[in-house]
Design a protein around this motif. Structure first.
Motif, mmCIF file in Angstrom:
data_model
loop_
_atom_site.group_PDB
_atom_site.id
_atom_site.type_symbol
_atom_site.label_atom_id
_atom_site.label_comp_id
_atom_site.label_asym_id
_atom_site.label_seq_id
_atom_site.Cartn_x
_atom_site.Cartn_y
_atom_site.Cartn_z
ATOM 1 N N HIS A 81 -94.518 31.763 -86.536
ATOM 2 C CA HIS A 81 -94.548 30.879 -85.365
ATOM 3 C C HIS A 81 -95.244 31.562 -84.189
ATOM 4 N N TYR A 82 -94.996 32.845 -84.028
ATOM 5 C CA TYR A 82 -95.628 33.597 -82.946
ATOM 6 C C TYR A 82 -97.152 33.565 -83.059
ATOM 7 N N LEU A 83 -97.672 33.835 -84.238
ATOM 8 C CA LEU A 83 -99.130 33.853 -84.429
ATOM 9 C C LEU A 83 -99.732 32.476 -84.193
ATOM 10 N N ASN A 84 -99.047 31.430 -84.622
ATOM 11 C CA ASN A 84 -99.569 30.080 -84.389
ATOM 12 C C ASN A 84 -99.628 29.737 -82.912
ATOM 13 N N THR A 85 -98.620 30.158 -82.132
ATOM 14 C CA THR A 85 -98.637 29.845 -80.704
ATOM 15 C C THR A 85 -99.754 30.589 -79.983
ATOM 16 N N ARG A 86 -100.132 31.755 -80.492
ATOM 17 C CA ARG A 86 -101.170 32.555 -79.826
ATOM 18 C C ARG A 86 -102.571 32.216 -80.303
ATOM 19 N N TYR A 87 -102.720 31.921 -81.595
ATOM 20 C CA TYR A 87 -104.060 31.837 -82.169
ATOM 21 C C TYR A 87 -104.324 30.575 -82.977
ATOM 22 N N GLY A 88 -103.339 29.700 -83.132
ATOM 23 C CA GLY A 88 -103.529 28.518 -83.950
ATOM 24 C C GLY A 88 -104.390 27.461 -83.277
ATOM 25 N N SER A 89 -104.959 26.581 -84.103
ATOM 26 C CA SER A 89 -105.799 25.480 -83.624
ATOM 27 C C SER A 89 -105.845 24.428 -84.721
ATOM 28 N N PRO A 90 -106.511 23.289 -84.492
ATOM 29 C CA PRO A 90 -106.642 22.310 -85.575
ATOM 30 C C PRO A 90 -107.378 22.861 -86.797
ATOM 31 N N SER A 91 -108.103 23.976 -86.640
ATOM 32 C CA SER A 91 -108.863 24.564 -87.742
ATOM 33 C C SER A 91 -108.341 25.929 -88.157
ATOM 34 N N LYS A 92 -107.197 26.341 -87.614
ATOM 35 C CA LYS A 92 -106.646 27.656 -87.940
ATOM 36 C C LYS A 92 -105.125 27.574 -87.864
ATOM 37 N N LEU A 93 -104.492 27.745 -89.030
ATOM 38 C CA LEU A 93 -103.035 27.624 -89.115
ATOM 39 C C LEU A 93 -102.485 28.746 -89.988
ATOM 40 N N PHE A 94 -101.498 29.467 -89.479
ATOM 41 C CA PHE A 94 -100.950 30.628 -90.176
ATOM 42 C C PHE A 94 -99.640 30.280 -90.870
ATOM 43 N N LEU A 95 -99.443 30.879 -92.035
ATOM 44 C CA LEU A 95 -98.239 30.653 -92.833
ATOM 45 C C LEU A 95 -97.813 31.980 -93.456
ATOM 46 N N LEU A 96 -96.510 32.247 -93.409
ATOM 47 C CA LEU A 96 -95.984 33.446 -94.052
ATOM 48 C C LEU A 96 -96.262 33.395 -95.548
ATOM 49 N N HIS A 97 -96.861 34.460 -96.084
ATOM 50 C CA HIS A 97 -97.180 34.527 -97.505
ATOM 51 C C HIS A 97 -96.164 35.370 -98.267
ATOM 52 N N ASP A 98 -95.836 36.562 -97.741
ATOM 53 C CA ASP A 98 -94.916 37.441 -98.447
ATOM 54 C C ASP A 98 -94.375 38.493 -97.482
ATOM 55 N N VAL A 99 -93.187 38.993 -97.781
ATOM 56 C CA VAL A 99 -92.600 40.119 -97.048
ATOM 57 C C VAL A 99 -92.596 41.321 -97.981
ATOM 58 N N HIS A 100 -93.229 42.414 -97.558
ATOM 59 C CA HIS A 100 -93.336 43.606 -98.392
ATOM 60 C C HIS A 100 -92.262 44.637 -98.065
ATOM 61 N N LYS A 101 -92.009 44.859 -96.780
ATOM 62 C CA LYS A 101 -90.995 45.810 -96.355
ATOM 63 C C LYS A 101 -90.283 45.255 -95.131
ATOM 64 N N ALA A 102 -89.012 45.575 -94.994
ATOM 65 C CA ALA A 102 -88.244 45.119 -93.832
ATOM 66 C C ALA A 102 -87.168 46.138 -93.516
ATOM 67 N N ASN A 103 -86.967 46.360 -92.237
ATOM 68 C CA ASN A 103 -85.958 47.294 -91.759
ATOM 69 C C ASN A 103 -85.281 46.688 -90.543
ATOM 70 N N ALA A 104 -83.972 46.824 -90.438
ATOM 71 C CA ALA A 104 -83.227 46.267 -89.300
ATOM 72 C C ALA A 104 -82.424 47.366 -88.622
#
Length: 286
Positions: A81-104
């Motif tokens: 959602h963050y990337l879409n708000t900054r860089y999205g457009s009618p011709s550019k839409l970002f979607l999560l593909h995979d999570v490789h590593k995560a740390n909390a």
């Protein structure tokens, strides 16, 4: 007990899917709309509940997380959602593909921070790159938006200026204002000329989903119920959107009304966003 939990989850999933796609759509060719964001159930999240207990318990974990389980997937969705708000457009839409590593980790009184290595896909051009990101969910009595930092330099080099400019000029010069409903329709189809407005609705919805995201939510846009172009005296195209958002945790379909502007130089700006009253007995979306 595990069988009972599984039956409850499957019932909730079926209820949510029936709220978005009418029964006659089940036999349709799902490949007819390859750019749509599917409303699906995260199977690994179901397995997590069955194997490890309630999600709330897993949310307390720190250190390295299983990238396929809910906490990591939830935090990574916020980056989308963050990337879409900054860089999205009618011709550019970002979607999560995979999570490789995560740390909390818990950060003093600040909140809970996630460090992520993920793959993001620009779905219109079908390009995928690896990104690193940090997501902080603030603590406090008053809900605040997650704080996000993301490094996706290669993905952000995608240039769609020509496509955006052509669309802008077409609808800036049109004598009649656009008005269309149900993107996608009951069968998952969108007319080719209307796909940019579905993408634009998804980008605008990311402003809402980013703002509303917590550690207990995971949002997708389910449908553009209606989009109407509005008259404007400046260089911005202006649209009134009704969108349906799907919270995969609660299985709710939530109706939002958005007033937005867009132009290639200025990008997408959300002027107003209003959540409409929940109506569990209302007619289900087409």
């Amino acid at each position: 007990m595990r069988i009972i939990i599984a039956l409850i989850l499957l019932t909730a999933v079926n209820r949510s899917l029936n709220a978005i796609i009418r029964p006659e759509a089940d036999s349709a060719d799902k490949s007819a709309h390859p750019t749509s964001i599917p409303v699906t159930t995260d199977e690994s999240w179901i397995n997590e509940i069955l194997m490890n207990g309630a999600v709330e318990e897993d949310m307390k974990e720190t250190g390295e997380l299983n990238p396929n389980y809910y906490p990591a997937q939830m935090a990574a969705k916020v980056v989308e959602h963050y990337l879409n708000t900054r860089y999205g457009s009618p011709s550019k839409l970002f979607l999560l593909h995979d999570v490789h590593k995560a740390n909390a980790e818990d950060v003093a009184d600040s909140g809970r921070k996630y460090q992520l290595e993920i793959s993001m896909q620009e779905i219109i051009g079908n390009t995928t790159w690896t990104c690193s990101a940090e997501v902080l969910f603030p603590r406090g009595e008053q809900q605040r938006s997650p704080q996000v930092k993301a490094s996706c330099e290669e993905l952000l080099k995608i240039n769609t200026t020509a496509q955006d400019e052509a669309l802008y000029q077409q609808y800036k010069m049109n004598q009649s204002l656009l008005s269309v409903q149900h993107l996608p329709d009951s069968y998952g189809n969108i007319e080719p000329g209307m796909k940019p407005f579905w993408h634009l609705g998804a980008v605008a919805s990311s402003f809402v989903m980013l703002n509303e995201s917590t550690e207990d939510t995971k949002y997708n846009m389910a449908q553009v119920a209606n989009v109407t172009q509005m008259a404007t005296e400046n260089d911005q195209l202006k649209f009134d959107y009704d969108v349906l958002l799907h919270d995969m945790v609660s299985q709710e379909i939530i109706h939002w009304k958005l007033l937005i502007t867009w132009s290639p130089p200025e990008g997408v700006k959300v002027l107003q966003m209003t959540m409409l009253p929940r109506c569990f007995e209302c007619e289900k979306p087409h």
